[in-house]
Design a protein around this motif. Sequence first.
Motif, PDB file in Angstrom:
ATOM      1  N   ARG A  24     -96.708  -1.232  61.458  1.00 30.29           N
ATOM      2  CA  ARG A  24     -97.165  -2.616  61.280  1.00 30.29           C
ATOM      3  C   ARG A  24     -96.824  -3.451  62.515  1.00 30.29           C
ATOM      4  NH1 ARG A  24     -96.589  -4.800  55.108  1.00 30.29           N
ATOM      5  NH2 ARG A  24     -97.910  -3.218  54.131  1.00 30.29           N
ATOM      6  N   ALA A  25     -95.633  -3.242  63.053  1.00 26.31           N
ATOM      7  CA  ALA A  25     -95.238  -3.983  64.267  1.00 26.31           C
ATOM      8  C   ALA A  25     -96.183  -3.649  65.415  1.00 26.31           C
ATOM      9  CB  ALA A  25     -93.792  -3.649  64.637  1.00 26.31           C
ATOM     10  N   ARG A  26     -96.561  -2.389  65.527  1.00 25.31           N
ATOM     11  CA  ARG A  26     -97.477  -1.984  66.604  1.00 25.31           C
ATOM     12  C   ARG A  26     -98.875  -2.592  66.423  1.00 25.31           C
ATOM     13  NH1 ARG A  26     -94.413   2.758  66.006  1.00 25.31           N
ATOM     14  NH2 ARG A  26     -93.193   3.122  67.889  1.00 25.31           N
ATOM     15  N   VAL A  27     -99.347  -2.650  65.200  1.00 17.19           N
ATOM     16  CA  VAL A  27    -100.666  -3.234  64.937  1.00 17.19           C
ATOM     17  C   VAL A  27    -100.660  -4.717  65.314  1.00 17.19           C
ATOM     18  CG1 VAL A  27    -102.310  -3.880  63.117  1.00 17.19           C
ATOM     19  CG2 VAL A  27    -101.350  -1.569  63.175  1.00 17.19           C
ATOM     20  N   ILE A  28     -99.598  -5.415  64.954  1.00 13.64           N
ATOM     21  CA  ILE A  28     -99.518  -6.840  65.296  1.00 13.64           C
ATOM     22  C   ILE A  28     -99.402  -7.004  66.813  1.00 13.64           C
ATOM     23  CG2 ILE A  28     -98.272  -9.006  64.975  1.00 13.64           C
ATOM     24  CD1 ILE A  28     -97.391  -7.929  62.208  1.00 13.64           C
ATOM     25  N   ALA A  29     -98.664  -6.107  67.459  1.00  8.73           N
ATOM     26  CA  ALA A  29     -98.542  -6.153  68.924  1.00  8.73           C
ATOM     27  C   ALA A  29     -99.912  -5.977  69.581  1.00  8.73           C
ATOM     28  CB  ALA A  29     -97.570  -5.071  69.409  1.00  8.73           C
ATOM     29  N   GLU A  30    -100.689  -5.027  69.081  1.00  9.39           N
ATOM     30  CA  GLU A  30    -102.045  -4.819  69.611  1.00  9.39           C
ATOM     31  C   GLU A  30    -102.903  -6.056  69.391  1.00  9.39           C
ATOM     32  OE1 GLU A  30    -103.761  -1.388  67.733  1.00  9.39           O
ATOM     33  OE2 GLU A  30    -102.160  -0.067  68.437  1.00  9.39           O
ATOM     34  N   ASN A  49     -92.753 -11.038  58.616  1.00  7.96           N
ATOM     35  CA  ASN A  49     -92.502 -10.537  57.257  1.00  7.96           C
ATOM     36  C   ASN A  49     -93.505  -9.443  56.889  1.00  7.96           C
ATOM     37  OD1 ASN A  49     -90.282 -12.096  56.856  1.00  7.96           O
ATOM     38  ND2 ASN A  49     -91.273 -13.577  55.527  1.00  7.96           N
ATOM     39  N   TYR A  50     -94.660  -9.419  57.556  1.00  8.12           N
ATOM     40  CA  TYR A  50     -95.603  -8.326  57.328  1.00  8.12           C
ATOM     41  C   TYR A  50     -95.000  -7.000  57.796  1.00  8.12           C
ATOM     42  CZ  TYR A  50     -99.256 -11.594  56.022  1.00  8.12           C
ATOM     43  OH  TYR A  50     -99.983 -12.558  55.374  1.00  8.12           O
ATOM     44  N   VAL A  51     -94.140  -7.047  58.799  1.00  8.11           N
ATOM     45  CA  VAL A  51     -93.442  -5.844  59.267  1.00  8.11           C
ATOM     46  C   VAL A  51     -92.339  -5.491  58.281  1.00  8.11           C
ATOM     47  CG1 VAL A  51     -91.995  -4.878  61.098  1.00  8.11           C
ATOM     48  CG2 VAL A  51     -93.954  -6.331  61.690  1.00  8.11           C
ATOM     49  N   LEU A  52     -91.527  -6.467  57.940  1.00  7.86           N
ATOM     50  CA  LEU A  52     -90.345  -6.224  57.112  1.00  7.86           C
ATOM     51  C   LEU A  52     -90.663  -5.959  55.648  1.00  7.86           C
ATOM     52  CD1 LEU A  52     -87.965  -8.880  58.663  1.00  7.86           C
ATOM     53  CD2 LEU A  52     -87.931  -6.404  59.008  1.00  7.86           C
ATOM     54  N   HIS A  53     -91.829  -6.371  55.204  1.00  4.94           N
ATOM     55  CA  HIS A  53     -92.197  -6.197  53.795  1.00  4.94           C
ATOM     56  C   HIS A  53     -92.079  -4.738  53.351  1.00  4.94           C
ATOM     57  CE1 HIS A  53     -94.103  -7.242  50.013  1.00  4.94           C
ATOM     58  NE2 HIS A  53     -94.885  -6.191  50.163  1.00  4.94           N
ATOM     59  N   ALA A  54     -92.437  -3.818  54.239  1.00 11.30           N
ATOM     60  CA  ALA A  54     -92.364  -2.392  53.904  1.00 11.30           C
ATOM     61  C   ALA A  54     -90.922  -1.952  53.643  1.00 11.30           C
ATOM     62  CB  ALA A  54     -92.968  -1.561  55.034  1.00 11.30           C
ATOM     63  N   LEU A  55     -89.964  -2.631  54.240  1.00 13.92           N
ATOM     64  CA  LEU A  55     -88.554  -2.275  54.079  1.00 13.92           C
ATOM     65  C   LEU A  55     -87.828  -3.110  53.041  1.00 13.92           C
ATOM     66  CD1 LEU A  55     -87.563  -1.916  57.828  1.00 13.92           C
ATOM     67  CD2 LEU A  55     -87.656  -0.091  56.147  1.00 13.92           C
ATOM     68  N   THR A  56     -88.097  -4.395  53.060  1.00 14.57           N
ATOM     69  CA  THR A  56     -87.285  -5.321  52.267  1.00 14.57           C
ATOM     70  C   THR A  56     -88.005  -5.922  51.073  1.00 14.57           C
ATOM     71  OG1 THR A  56     -87.952  -7.232  53.587  1.00 14.57           O
ATOM     72  CG2 THR A  56     -86.030  -5.987  54.356  1.00 14.57           C
ATOM     73  N   GLY A  57     -89.330  -5.814  51.059  1.00 17.62           N
ATOM     74  CA  GLY A  57     -90.086  -6.458  49.994  1.00 17.62           C
ATOM     75  C   GLY A  57     -90.125  -7.969  50.136  1.00 17.62           C
TER      76      GLY A  57
END
Length: 172
Positions: free
Chosen positions: A16-22, A91-99
């Motif tokens: 997700r972080a990579r997609v946002i970076a792109e 939070n779109y990145v962290l959602h996968a980990l933290t909800g």
Amino acid sequence: MITTPRATPYAQAAQRARVIAETALDRFAGPGTIQVLVRISGLLEAAALFLDDEQPGPYVSVPVEATEALWKADTLAEEHPDTRFPEGFTNYVLHALTGRPLPFPAPLHPVSDRMVLREIDLRNRLSQLHADTEQQAARPDEWLRAVLTTWQKHMRLATEVRVDNARPCNQS
């Protein structure tokens, strides 16, 4: 029967972080904003690398380095609204980990009926995307790009609403 291993939450967050970076690098903006988008992209790529290195354990923890990179990316976006990333977009990145809850826009309160309809449409689209857990799982990159495009449109509308609501003919 051969089964494909599911990506770990850390791998999902890194992707997700990579997609946002792109997405940051693909945005059209003025020279000053482009520099900020490049910095945001670099921070997201760094966060992805730290998340890739994390090994799943009994408890979910976010590497400090990833947290710091994501925080800096969020801060840059807040300081430079022309990047068209919403507050708390990482939070779109962290959602996968933290909800953590996914960001959702505050009401714009447009005066113009046309803009009211556009806002309703964009808010509904974002609600549908957030609720579409099937697409999030099956096509996460496509899903996240659709979310970010919707946010970008909403932030453009927010600028238009501020201008339109400030017109003398729209003052009560």
